[in-house]
Design a protein around this motif. Sequence first.
Motif, PDB file in Angstrom:
ATOM      1  N   THR A   1       0.827  -1.207   0.000  1.00 15.16           N
ATOM      2  CA  THR A   1       0.000   0.000   0.000  1.00 15.16           C
ATOM      3  C   THR A   1       0.856   1.248   0.000  1.00 15.16           C
ATOM      4  OG1 THR A   1      -0.090  -0.004   2.407  1.00 15.16           O
ATOM      5  CG2 THR A   1      -1.876  -1.143   1.245  1.00 15.16           C
ATOM      6  N   ASP A   2       2.174   1.082   0.094  1.00 15.83           N
ATOM      7  CA  ASP A   2       3.086   2.220   0.162  1.00 15.83           C
ATOM      8  C   ASP A   2       3.542   2.599  -1.245  1.00 15.83           C
ATOM      9  OD1 ASP A   2       4.936   4.123   0.742  1.00 15.83           O
ATOM     10  OD2 ASP A   2       6.190   2.857   2.010  1.00 15.83           O
TER      11      ASP A   2
ATOM     12  N   GLY B   1       7.952  -9.567  -1.049  1.00 10.36           N
ATOM     13  CA  GLY B   1       6.557  -9.203  -0.877  1.00 10.36           C
ATOM     14  C   GLY B   1       6.388  -8.319   0.337  1.00 10.36           C
ATOM     15  N   VAL B   2       5.143  -7.894   0.562  1.00  4.76           N
ATOM     16  CA  VAL B   2       4.829  -6.952   1.620  1.00  4.76           C
ATOM     17  C   VAL B   2       3.695  -7.521   2.466  1.00  4.76           C
ATOM     18  CG1 VAL B   2       4.028  -4.595   2.089  1.00  4.76           C
ATOM     19  CG2 VAL B   2       5.522  -5.035   0.139  1.00  4.76           C
ATOM     20  N   TYR B   3       3.780  -7.317   3.766  1.00  4.96           N
ATOM     21  CA  TYR B   3       2.728  -7.716   4.698  1.00  4.96           C
ATOM     22  C   TYR B   3       2.150  -6.467   5.334  1.00  4.96           C
ATOM     23  CZ  TYR B   3       4.510 -12.454   4.373  1.00  4.96           C
ATOM     24  OH  TYR B   3       4.898 -13.676   3.912  1.00  4.96           O
ATOM     25  N   GLN B   4       0.848  -6.428   5.443  1.00  2.80           N
ATOM     26  CA  GLN B   4       0.180  -5.350   6.159  1.00  2.80           C
ATOM     27  C   GLN B   4       0.275  -5.685   7.641  1.00  2.80           C
ATOM     28  OE1 GLN B   4      -1.340  -2.691   4.586  1.00  2.80           O
ATOM     29  NE2 GLN B   4      -1.511  -1.810   6.618  1.00  2.80           N
ATOM     30  N   LEU B   5       0.808  -4.755   8.438  1.00  9.32           N
ATOM     31  CA  LEU B   5       0.937  -4.996   9.876  1.00  9.32           C
ATOM     32  C   LEU B   5      -0.424  -4.879  10.535  1.00  9.32           C
ATOM     33  CD1 LEU B   5       4.241  -3.080  10.630  1.00  9.32           C
ATOM     34  CD2 LEU B   5       3.907  -5.534  10.362  1.00  9.32           C
TER      35      LEU B   5
ATOM     36  N   THR C   1      -1.494   1.679   7.411  1.00  9.28           N
ATOM     37  CA  THR C   1      -0.396   2.144   6.570  1.00  9.28           C
ATOM     38  C   THR C   1       0.930   1.448   6.837  1.00  9.28           C
ATOM     39  OG1 THR C   1       0.086   3.929   8.121  1.00  9.28           O
ATOM     40  CG2 THR C   1      -1.415   4.432   6.294  1.00  9.28           C
ATOM     41  N   ALA C   2       1.124   0.887   8.015  1.00 10.29           N
ATOM     42  CA  ALA C   2       2.420   0.274   8.341  1.00 10.29           C
ATOM     43  C   ALA C   2       2.575  -1.066   7.625  1.00 10.29           C
ATOM     44  CB  ALA C   2       2.550   0.089   9.845  1.00 10.29           C
ATOM     45  N   GLU C   3       3.757  -1.249   7.038  1.00  8.26           N
ATOM     46  CA  GLU C   3       4.036  -2.456   6.275  1.00  8.26           C
ATOM     47  C   GLU C   3       5.327  -3.118   6.740  1.00  8.26           C
ATOM     48  OE1 GLU C   3       2.153  -1.150   1.989  1.00  8.26           O
ATOM     49  OE2 GLU C   3       4.287  -0.920   2.322  1.00  8.26           O
ATOM     50  N   LEU C   4       5.390  -4.410   6.524  1.00  5.39           N
ATOM     51  CA  LEU C   4       6.581  -5.188   6.784  1.00  5.39           C
ATOM     52  C   LEU C   4       7.002  -5.782   5.449  1.00  5.39           C
ATOM     53  CD1 LEU C   4       8.565  -6.593   8.771  1.00  5.39           C
ATOM     54  CD2 LEU C   4       6.901  -8.439   8.892  1.00  5.39           C
TER      55      LEU C   4
END
Length: 179
Positions: free
Chosen positions: A137-138, A151-155, A160-163
């Motif tokens: 989402t960033d 890949g990206v994980y939604q925290l 808005t915070a991603e891992l």
Amino acid sequence: MVLNLDFLTSDDAPNTNEVTPGSRDGELCLRFDVPSGNEYALPASGVREVMSVYFDRITPIPNASPFFLGTYNWRGQVIWVADLGQFLGDRVLVNTDQNEVSILIVEEQELVMGFAVRAVANTEWLDVKQMLPNTGTDAALPASMSGFVKGVYQLSGTETAELRLLDQVAILRSTNWTI
């Protein structure tokens, strides 16, 4: 003796794309953040050691790439130590004015390198099925990072915070490591 871990999971949990602590599905990863505050993870299988090193133990190398902090004698082997956040395109550098820095010793076959990070959080199981595409989402994902993020994980608990899950093999074998 076989350990049954079924009692550790809950079938009532909603199916979401959020990282939920305690889940043992997927791959065990080491979670950390860089000086800019962005959170990342590396597969634990590629991380040999996590250590805190005094900066005076890292030998600066003149005219080396700006990503490199210098070399470090790790168990009798001289390895490069790099500012991982800077390599990934973050503008905030590792604070070399402090006494110590957290270093992740990462290995892939014959390649060994130390990655300086701000802080190591914990280990966590990340489920591949919950991973979002590289963009997440960033919208500010730097182009310099695109080949290094699996890949990206939604925290959980935030919108808005991603891992970001990194590919340590791609990072270690990158042609960006010019000396």
